[in-house]
Design a protein around this motif. Structure first.
Motif, PDB file in Angstrom:
ATOM      1  N   SER A  25      25.117   3.536  10.728  1.00 38.71           N
ATOM      2  CA  SER A  25      25.831   2.691  11.688  1.00 38.71           C
ATOM      3  C   SER A  25      24.934   1.547  12.157  1.00 38.71           C
ATOM      4  N   PRO A  26      25.196   0.328  11.678  1.00 38.46           N
ATOM      5  CA  PRO A  26      24.386  -0.816  12.120  1.00 38.46           C
ATOM      6  C   PRO A  26      24.400  -1.014  13.639  1.00 38.46           C
ATOM      7  N   LEU A  27      25.531  -0.805  14.267  1.00 38.29           N
ATOM      8  CA  LEU A  27      25.615  -0.971  15.718  1.00 38.29           C
ATOM      9  C   LEU A  27      24.738   0.059  16.427  1.00 38.29           C
ATOM     10  N   LEU A  28      24.765   1.287  15.974  1.00 36.80           N
ATOM     11  CA  LEU A  28      23.908   2.318  16.557  1.00 36.80           C
ATOM     12  C   LEU A  28      22.432   1.955  16.397  1.00 36.80           C
ATOM     13  N   ALA A  29      22.069   1.393  15.261  1.00 36.46           N
ATOM     14  CA  ALA A  29      20.681   0.995  15.031  1.00 36.46           C
ATOM     15  C   ALA A  29      20.237  -0.074  16.024  1.00 36.46           C
TER      16      ALA A  29
END
Length: 64
Positions: free
Chosen positions: A20-24
């Motif tokens: 998950s790019p957003l989580l990163a």
């Protein structure tokens, strides 16, 4: 030569952003905020290393 700490930031950010790019992004910024308040300082170079990992991981995320 690149510091081991920066390589760790790249690796962890890349691994998280594959899922998950957003989580990163949230994890990277959250870690620096934590460092600012509890570890003595915010490091822009850490965020830059995180950004590299997030970009690489995001490319993998969207290609797969």
């Amino acid at each position: 030569m690149i510091q081991v700490d920066k390589l760790e930031h790249i690796a962890v950010s890349m691994a998280v952003s594959v899922v998950s790019p957003l989580l990163a992004i949230i994890v990277a910024v959250g870690k620096e905020v934590y460092d600012h308040y509890y570890r003595g300082g915010f490091d822009v170079k850490d965020l830059m290393a995180d950004a590299v990992g997030i970009i690489i991981g995001s490319i993998i995320h969207f290609v797969i």
